[in-house]
Design a protein around this motif. Structure first.
Motif, short mmCIF file in Angstrom:
data_model
loop_
_atom_site.label_atom_id
_atom_site.label_comp_id
_atom_site.label_asym_id
_atom_site.label_seq_id
_atom_site.Cartn_x
_atom_site.Cartn_y
_atom_site.Cartn_z
N ASP A 80 0.87 -1.18 0.00
CA ASP A 80 0.00 0.00 0.00
C ASP A 80 0.91 1.22 0.00
OD1 ASP A 80 -1.58 2.18 0.71
OD2 ASP A 80 -2.79 1.02 2.12
N PRO A 81 0.78 2.13 -0.97
CA PRO A 81 1.69 3.27 -1.03
C PRO A 81 1.59 4.21 0.18
CG PRO A 81 0.00 3.41 -2.75
CD PRO A 81 -0.16 2.09 -2.07
N GLU A 82 0.54 4.09 0.96
CA GLU A 82 0.35 4.94 2.14
C GLU A 82 1.02 4.37 3.39
OE1 GLU A 82 -1.05 7.94 1.84
OE2 GLU A 82 -1.18 7.43 -0.29
N ASN A 102 12.30 5.51 3.27
CA ASN A 102 11.40 6.64 3.04
C ASN A 102 12.17 7.94 2.81
OD1 ASN A 102 9.19 4.98 3.28
ND2 ASN A 102 8.96 5.34 5.46
N ALA A 103 13.30 8.12 3.50
CA ALA A 103 14.12 9.31 3.29
C ALA A 103 14.68 9.31 1.87
CB ALA A 103 15.25 9.36 4.31
N ALA A 104 15.13 8.16 1.41
CA ALA A 104 15.65 8.05 0.04
C ALA A 104 14.53 8.31 -0.98
CB ALA A 104 16.26 6.67 -0.19
N LYS A 105 13.37 7.76 -0.71
CA LYS A 105 12.24 7.96 -1.61
C LYS A 105 11.87 9.44 -1.69
CE LYS A 105 7.46 6.40 -2.14
NZ LYS A 105 6.40 5.58 -1.54
N ALA A 106 11.90 10.14 -0.56
CA ALA A 106 11.58 11.57 -0.53
C ALA A 106 12.61 12.38 -1.33
CB ALA A 106 11.52 12.07 0.91
N ARG A 107 13.91 12.01 -1.22
CA ARG A 107 14.94 12.71 -1.98
C ARG A 107 14.75 12.48 -3.48
NH1 ARG A 107 18.18 10.68 2.16
NH2 ARG A 107 18.94 9.01 0.81
N ILE A 108 14.39 11.29 -3.86
CA ILE A 108 14.19 10.96 -5.28
C ILE A 108 13.00 11.72 -5.85
CG2 ILE A 108 13.50 9.11 -6.85
CD1 ILE A 108 15.22 7.24 -5.11
N ASN A 109 11.95 11.85 -5.04
CA ASN A 109 10.72 12.49 -5.52
C ASN A 109 10.77 14.01 -5.50
OD1 ASN A 109 9.47 10.05 -6.04
ND2 ASN A 109 8.66 9.87 -3.98
N LYS A 110 11.88 14.62 -5.07
CA LYS A 110 11.97 16.10 -5.05
C LYS A 110 12.14 16.65 -6.45
CE LYS A 110 13.64 17.23 -0.52
NZ LYS A 110 14.65 17.89 0.25
#
Length: 90
Positions: free
Chosen positions: A9-11, A82-90
């Protein structure tokens, strides 16, 4: 052992701990075969290795799983993911 792998689940933050069954073997017990031999020796007073197995396993209970360290470890992995995912999605 990992069971019942399904789409995420993406959430929800992954990986996460759902449930467990039984404790892992103690350190330096000879792998899985050595672990089973150790449990057998502990449970059979006539076994020549019984006293050593009782002393080695002390208060070890193979039916008890320590969930908190598992939850912390998976939480740290999820936080890095999640930190890596947030950096990628910036």
């Amino acid at each position: 052992m990992v069971t019942n792998v399904r789409a995420g689940d993406p959430e929800i933050s992954y990986p996460r701990y759902i449930a467990g069954e039984g404790a892992g073997p103690p350190e330096d017990c000879g792998g899985i075969p050595g672990f089973y031999d150790l449990l057998k020796a502990r449970n059979e007073p006539e076994n020549p290795d019984h006293a050593e197995a009782v002393q080695y396993l002390d208060d070890y209970d193979p039916d008890v799983i320590e969930e908190l360290p598992i939850k912390y470890a998976l939480g740290r992995i999820a936080a890095r993911r999640n930190a890596a995912k947030a950096r990628i999605n910036k």
